[in-house]
Design a protein around this motif. Structure first.
Motif, PDB file in Angstrom:
ATOM      1  N   LEU A  13      -5.438  -5.741   5.702  1.00 33.83           N
ATOM      2  CA  LEU A  13      -4.234  -6.575   5.666  1.00 33.83           C
ATOM      3  C   LEU A  13      -4.111  -7.298   4.324  1.00 33.83           C
ATOM      4  O   LEU A  13      -3.014  -7.396   3.760  1.00 33.83           O
ATOM      5  N   THR A  14      -5.230  -7.785   3.809  1.00 37.65           N
ATOM      6  CA  THR A  14      -5.224  -8.476   2.520  1.00 37.65           C
ATOM      7  C   THR A  14      -4.791  -7.525   1.410  1.00 37.65           C
ATOM      8  O   THR A  14      -3.971  -7.880   0.558  1.00 37.65           O
ATOM      9  N   GLU A  15      -5.328  -6.295   1.445  1.00 36.70           N
ATOM     10  CA  GLU A  15      -4.923  -5.301   0.454  1.00 36.70           C
ATOM     11  C   GLU A  15      -3.438  -4.996   0.562  1.00 36.70           C
ATOM     12  O   GLU A  15      -2.738  -4.876  -0.449  1.00 36.70           O
ATOM     13  N   GLU A  16      -2.952  -4.876   1.790  1.00 34.48           N
ATOM     14  CA  GLU A  16      -1.534  -4.589   1.989  1.00 34.48           C
ATOM     15  C   GLU A  16      -0.669  -5.744   1.499  1.00 34.48           C
ATOM     16  O   GLU A  16       0.372  -5.531   0.877  1.00 34.48           O
ATOM     17  N   VAL A  17      -1.108  -6.977   1.754  1.00 32.25           N
ATOM     18  CA  VAL A  17      -0.360  -8.147   1.274  1.00 32.25           C
ATOM     19  C   VAL A  17      -0.301  -8.122  -0.252  1.00 32.25           C
ATOM     20  O   VAL A  17       0.772  -8.344  -0.850  1.00 32.25           O
ATOM     21  N   ASN A  18      -1.440  -7.831  -0.894  1.00 34.39           N
ATOM     22  CA  ASN A  18      -1.460  -7.775  -2.360  1.00 34.39           C
ATOM     23  C   ASN A  18      -0.543  -6.669  -2.879  1.00 34.39           C
ATOM     24  O   ASN A  18       0.215  -6.871  -3.829  1.00 34.39           O
ATOM     25  N   ARG A  19      -0.615  -5.497  -2.249  1.00 32.33           N
ATOM     26  CA  ARG A  19       0.214  -4.371  -2.671  1.00 32.33           C
ATOM     27  C   ARG A  19       1.700  -4.701  -2.496  1.00 32.33           C
ATOM     28  O   ARG A  19       2.513  -4.468  -3.393  1.00 32.33           O
ATOM     29  N   LEU A  20       2.039  -5.268  -1.335  1.00 29.91           N
ATOM     30  CA  LEU A  20       3.442  -5.600  -1.078  1.00 29.91           C
ATOM     31  C   LEU A  20       3.932  -6.731  -1.988  1.00 29.91           C
ATOM     32  O   LEU A  20       5.093  -6.726  -2.408  1.00 29.91           O
ATOM     33  N   SER A  21       3.057  -7.676  -2.301  1.00 31.04           N
ATOM     34  CA  SER A  21       3.432  -8.755  -3.227  1.00 31.04           C
ATOM     35  C   SER A  21       3.727  -8.181  -4.607  1.00 31.04           C
ATOM     36  O   SER A  21       4.719  -8.556  -5.252  1.00 31.04           O
ATOM     37  N   PHE A  22       2.876  -7.265  -5.064  1.00 34.78           N
ATOM     38  CA  PHE A  22       3.099  -6.614  -6.355  1.00 34.78           C
ATOM     39  C   PHE A  22       4.414  -5.830  -6.344  1.00 34.78           C
ATOM     40  O   PHE A  22       5.229  -5.946  -7.259  1.00 34.78           O
ATOM     41  N   GLU A  23       4.618  -5.057  -5.279  1.00 38.03           N
ATOM     42  CA  GLU A  23       5.848  -4.271  -5.151  1.00 38.03           C
ATOM     43  C   GLU A  23       7.071  -5.191  -5.126  1.00 38.03           C
ATOM     44  O   GLU A  23       8.104  -4.892  -5.745  1.00 38.03           O
ATOM     45  N   ASN A  24       6.960  -6.325  -4.441  1.00 39.83           N
ATOM     46  CA  ASN A  24       8.056  -7.294  -4.366  1.00 39.83           C
ATOM     47  C   ASN A  24       8.375  -7.843  -5.757  1.00 39.83           C
ATOM     48  O   ASN A  24       9.552  -7.952  -6.134  1.00 39.83           O
ATOM     49  N   ARG A  25       7.332  -8.194  -6.537  1.00 35.81           N
ATOM     50  CA  ARG A  25       7.559  -8.683  -7.896  1.00 35.81           C
ATOM     51  C   ARG A  25       8.255  -7.620  -8.745  1.00 35.81           C
ATOM     52  O   ARG A  25       9.179  -7.924  -9.500  1.00 35.81           O
ATOM     53  N   GLU A  26       7.786  -6.364  -8.622  1.00 32.68           N
ATOM     54  CA  GLU A  26       8.398  -5.268  -9.376  1.00 32.68           C
ATOM     55  C   GLU A  26       9.867  -5.100  -9.009  1.00 32.68           C
ATOM     56  O   GLU A  26      10.725  -4.936  -9.880  1.00 32.68           O
ATOM     57  N   LEU A  27      10.164  -5.147  -7.722  1.00 35.02           N
ATOM     58  CA  LEU A  27      11.558  -4.998  -7.275  1.00 35.02           C
ATOM     59  C   LEU A  27      12.419  -6.166  -7.752  1.00 35.02           C
ATOM     60  O   LEU A  27      13.579  -5.975  -8.142  1.00 35.02           O
ATOM     61  N   LYS A  28      11.864  -7.371  -7.743  1.00 34.89           N
ATOM     62  CA  LYS A  28      12.613  -8.534  -8.247  1.00 34.89           C
ATOM     63  C   LYS A  28      12.903  -8.381  -9.731  1.00 34.89           C
ATOM     64  O   LYS A  28      14.012  -8.699 -10.189  1.00 34.89           O
ATOM     65  N   ASN A  29      11.908  -7.894 -10.471  1.00 42.50           N
ATOM     66  CA  ASN A  29      12.121  -7.679 -11.907  1.00 42.50           C
ATOM     67  C   ASN A  29      13.218  -6.638 -12.139  1.00 42.50           C
ATOM     68  O   ASN A  29      14.090  -6.828 -12.998  1.00 42.50           O
TER      69      ASN A  29
ATOM     70  N   LEU B 274      15.615  -5.837 -10.077  1.00 43.23           N
ATOM     71  CA  LEU B 274      16.890  -6.422  -9.661  1.00 43.23           C
ATOM     72  C   LEU B 274      17.425  -7.347 -10.745  1.00 43.23           C
ATOM     73  O   LEU B 274      18.631  -7.333 -11.057  1.00 43.23           O
ATOM     74  N   ASP B 275      16.550  -8.136 -11.352  1.00 44.46           N
ATOM     75  CA  ASP B 275      16.958  -9.042 -12.421  1.00 44.46           C
ATOM     76  C   ASP B 275      17.535  -8.251 -13.598  1.00 44.46           C
ATOM     77  O   ASP B 275      18.586  -8.623 -14.153  1.00 44.46           O
ATOM     78  N   ILE B 276      16.891  -7.147 -13.967  1.00 42.29           N
ATOM     79  CA  ILE B 276      17.383  -6.302 -15.059  1.00 42.29           C
ATOM     80  C   ILE B 276      18.761  -5.730 -14.715  1.00 42.29           C
ATOM     81  O   ILE B 276      19.686  -5.758 -15.533  1.00 42.29           O
ATOM     82  N   VAL B 277      18.899  -5.221 -13.482  1.00 42.57           N
ATOM     83  CA  VAL B 277      20.172  -4.640 -13.055  1.00 42.57           C
ATOM     84  C   VAL B 277      21.272  -5.703 -13.034  1.00 42.57           C
ATOM     85  O   VAL B 277      22.403  -5.460 -13.480  1.00 42.57           O
ATOM     86  N   LEU B 278      20.950  -6.897 -12.561  1.00 37.18           N
ATOM     87  CA  LEU B 278      21.951  -7.979 -12.533  1.00 37.18           C
ATOM     88  C   LEU B 278      22.372  -8.374 -13.952  1.00 37.18           C
ATOM     89  O   LEU B 278      23.561  -8.596 -14.212  1.00 37.18           O
TER      90      LEU B 278
END
Length: 141
Positions: free
Chosen positions: A80-96, A98-102
């Motif tokens: 679960l900890t690994e998944e949280v870390n992976r999803l947090s990283f993926e979330n940051r990447e997606l936010k970045n 999205l910011d570029i696209v905006l």
């Protein structure tokens, strides 16, 4: 307690035992010493020992089961900890992204507004030039 010749019915064995034997067994059960086969009560010792052995084996089995359960829980928590870390990283990447696209969308929108304004200005200028042309034609005729 009883006379030595009297017999007592033993319901667990389904037989009668002498009062002497009954008093001996009673004394053994009331004593705090561990049962041994030398006391003449080998049958009782054989009944108690398997229960103690089963209890001991069950206790060991329960400890091992609990240990396995703790290990499973630990692995589950690590996953679960690994998944949280992976999803947090993926979330940051997606936010970045999205910011570029905006930002790109805002740039395109500004450029579009500039071009619309320029188009309106050019239309006005064209109309003025048409008027000038018409006036020149009228004056030459």
């Amino acid at each position: 307690m009883f006379s030595a010749q009297e017999r007592v019915y033993d319901p667990s064995a389904g037989t009668e035992i002498t009062c002497d034997k009954f008093e001996e067994l009673l004394a053994i059960l009331q004593s705090e010493e561990p049962l041994s086969t030398n006391s003449g009560s080998g049958e009782i010792n054989r009944k108690v020992q398997p229960v103690d052995e089963r209890k001991r084996r069950r206790m060991i089995s329960n400890r091992e089961s609990a240990k396995r359960s703790r290990l499973r829980k630990k692995r589950w928590l690590e996953n679960l900890t690994e998944e949280v870390n992976r999803l947090s990283f993926e979330n940051r990447e997606l936010k970045n992204r999205l910011d570029i696209v905006l930002r790109y969308g805002n740039d395109v929108s500004r450029e579009n507004n500039r071009l619309k304004t320029e188009s309106v200005c050019l239309k006005i200028r064209l109309l003025k030039l048409y008027r000038v042309l018409i006036n020149m034609q009228k004056s030459h005729t």
